[in-house]
Design an enzyme around this catalytic site. Structure first.
Site, PDB file in Angstrom:
ATOM      1  N   CYS B  86       0.817  -1.222   0.000  1.00 21.83           N
ATOM      2  CA  CYS B  86       0.000   0.000   0.000  1.00 21.83           C
ATOM      3  C   CYS B  86       0.843   1.261   0.000  1.00 21.83           C
ATOM      4  CB  CYS B  86      -0.942  -0.005   1.189  1.00 21.83           C
ATOM      5  SG  CYS B  86      -1.684  -1.619   1.517  1.00 21.83           S
ATOM      6  N   CYS B 209     -13.469   0.319   7.910  1.00 25.88           N
ATOM      7  CA  CYS B 209     -12.608  -0.287   6.882  1.00 25.88           C
ATOM      8  C   CYS B 209     -12.745   0.493   5.583  1.00 25.88           C
ATOM      9  CB  CYS B 209     -13.021  -1.733   6.611  1.00 25.88           C
ATOM     10  SG  CYS B 209     -13.053  -2.790   8.073  1.00 25.88           S
ATOM     11  N   LYS B 331     -10.611   5.960   3.641  1.00 24.11           N
ATOM     12  CA  LYS B 331     -11.940   5.492   4.055  1.00 24.11           C
ATOM     13  C   LYS B 331     -13.040   5.920   3.089  1.00 24.11           C
ATOM     14  CE  LYS B 331     -15.269   3.763   6.207  1.00 24.11           C
ATOM     15  NZ  LYS B 331     -15.866   3.582   4.879  1.00 24.11           N
ATOM     16  N   HIS B 335      -9.107   3.472  -1.649  1.00 20.97           N
ATOM     17  CA  HIS B 335      -7.730   3.003  -1.472  1.00 20.97           C
ATOM     18  C   HIS B 335      -7.332   2.045  -2.603  1.00 20.97           C
ATOM     19  CE1 HIS B 335      -4.028   1.722   0.188  1.00 20.97           C
ATOM     20  NE2 HIS B 335      -4.451   0.773   1.002  1.00 20.97           N
TER      21      HIS B 335
END
Lengths: 391, 391
Positions: B86, B209, B331, B335
């Protein structure tokens, strides 16, 4: 801007190692690289790492770079994983030199690792296609040997290159690899054997294709300020070139040249202010025999179509004017994808310090040439011997 | 050594785009980045590219970097694909700055791309585990949300952090994302909604998440010599920090801090000669709500255990003393793994030039914080407004 120097380099044995992991293989390479530094070397001097791997082989899929640096005791340093297919660690080395030149690191680590022979993963099926173009090559059934077979056919058609020329690459490189204890296929082969091997992708036969290999390699790069403290005889990075190209062969204007290599070579020669005639020893990317022939031409070792003659005349033999792939090359030493680029640089480092298994006579300039895929990327690096006192 | 500046930045819309590819998404980001350069900008000025992607999604598996740069008209330039999970494009940006500082490039491109919602590949099942440690986390069944859930449990246990604290991250970030037309989940949510969502991995619920997202982002970095020609108001790269950490959470001494973030932040503040109190706006890596709380503490915005209070007091709201994730964060904005790092930098670039969708009042210093996996790697970058004339 500081100059960058190689002060240490090493590789693991290349081969098929079912009991080894990408980490244990890299640890062997790293230990050899640090041991090759002339001064006592504290690995904690390494500020940053750049590690190349194609790495879709079912092991650590993301973040394998930090997993590797931690395993060799370098916990916490910035670690970048580079993936540029078979040129992964050629590019990783470029970034390591950039980090040193930019002042981000006094000492940087470049390296690579690959575990290719683990067939427990369903991803191993990808290996031979993953570095080709996906939509029109891999998914339509073109294998990676098939891509290079098309280059070989075109070269034969355009220049009259023969199966014997291709086979001479294997004979020479296996002859060198037989003297290299780290080689995967460290045995000699005769011209007859190399001519008569079973076809893989016509016109390429088994002896015209490199093996599928596990292995790792590591190179330690240092700034001018520290290189001569660490090393009696550091090797200067004299020139760097890199270029991208069309990922798919079908997208290109030519099948008999890799334009990315030409552009990378031009940039490297330009930075080093030398030309191909100054190169004394070279490691070139012979994933397939035709790739070594094309490399001779793209790197300026000869004119287009003349590469077969160079081989026939022994120019690139160890006792020739321009020895090529004294390590055994990808063909005999092996081609663990991510480990290949810095593996080549390891051989050049050893040649310029007089430590090679097949040592050539008094080389000053060495060249390392690494290709990603069939030419979607390429790096060319030039190195100069310093004799420890030319600073 | 030259200073490096950001002269342009842009991102594609983030979301689920079945009709787009990694290339078309990147083209949108690239077009927006070049359009954001104040002077007329010829993309041929870009000398080198560093592109981040996790990229095991079944598309171009090797060499996707050159496939992307070619697609946007940058054929032939050296292109390095970086994979640090990431944090891929946070690290790609670091390498782009290094290339500029080293003199390899006057203008370098950093960016990232990811297609995560394509379920036609059998590799999408990996997404939630691939960035965790393989042998003891992924293969033993720990999901990625499970890893962060353990951090949340530990933080609750050690500091009394509550589900309400976690939920306030969602409320704030969705509020910001609702003003961002590029956000994946661009809608507001109430505290009640965020508290009552179904559990994903206890104590984390759906609103704790980030989503699974497609998208791309691009940032143009220039040397001092050219930055002020290209831009009326370039943004200076004031400090860079990066660090690796244990890839597996279970390997660490602490579950309530990400040590790689702390080391990266220390390095960045040190280079910039500022401290956390000087930061006026920040994008932090909120892949899960607990990650934003931990980031406040690791980046020095507050003491350990105080992050919940910062949220309750509105300190990190857009009108607070230190607005965080004005873009909507991972969020709400989304992502897309490889695109996140340079997406965060895009938001900071726009904030420091007064162009953000949720503009904060007169910021001078901005911070971008990108985490790989659960902390196997992290980058922290600090940026300073120049007002065009401070050179």
């Amino acid at each position: 801007m500081t100059e960058a120097y190689v002060v240490g380099a090493g590789q693991s044995p290349f081969g098929s190692f079912p009991d080894e992991s990408y980490r244990s293989l890299f640890a062997t390479a790293f230990d050899r690289a640090t041991a090759s530094v002339d001064a006592e070397f504290d690995p904690e001097r390494i500020d940053e790492a750049f590690l190349g791997t194609l790495g879709v082989g079912g092991r650590q899929l993301g973040l394998s770079g930090p997993a590797v640096t931690e395993h060799v005791g370098l916990h916490g340093i910035p670690t970048t994983r580079v993936e540029n297919a078979c040129a992964a660690s050629g590019y990783a080395f470029r970034s390591a030199v950039a980090a040193v030149r930019a002042g981000l690191a006094d000492v940087a680590l470049a390296g690579g690792y690959e575990v290719m022979t683990d067939t427990s993963s369903d991803h191993t099926k990808w290996w031979l296609g993953v570095s080709g173009e996906t939509e029109w090559e891999r998914l339509s059934g073109t294998t990676f040997s098939g891509v290079y077979a098309q280059m070989a056919s075109a070269h034969m058609n355009e220049y009259g290159t023969t199966t014997e020329d291709l086979s001479r690459v294997a004979v020479k490189n296996h002859g060198n690899g037989a003297r290299n204890p780290n080689a995967h296929l460290g045995f000699e082969c005769s011209l007859d054997q190399a001519m008569a091997a079973p076809t893989v992708a016509d016109p390429l036969n088994l002896y015209h294709c490199c093996p599928t290999t596990d292995g790792a390699s590591a190179v330690i790069v240092a700034s001018e300020d520290v290189a001569f403290d660490l090393s009696d005889d550091p090797v200067r990075v004299a020139g760097m070139g890199a270029s991208s190209g069309h990922v798919g062969l079908f997208q290109r204007d030519t099948f008999t040249s890799i334009p990315a290599t030409r552009r990378a070579a031009d940039a490297a020669y330009d930075e080093a202010s030398i030309d191909a005639g100054d190169v004394d020893v070279a490691e070139v990317h012979d994933c397939f025999a035709i790739a070594e022939l094309v490399a001779y031409e793209d790197l300026g070792f000869c004119d287009p179509g003349e590469s077969g003659r160079l081989l026939r005349e022994g120019v690139t033999d160890p006792d020739g004017d321009l020895p090529v792939n004294t390590s055994g090359g990808l063909k005999s030493k092996g081609h663990p994808i991510g480990a290949t680029g810095t593996g080549q640089i390891t051989e050049i480092f050893e040649q310029l310090r007089g430590d090679a298994h097949t040592q050539v006579d008094d080389p000053r300039y060495g060249l390392a040439h690494n290709v990603g895929g069939s030419g979607g990327g390429a790096t060319v690096h030039l190195f100069e011997r310093t004799d420890g006192g030319d600073r």
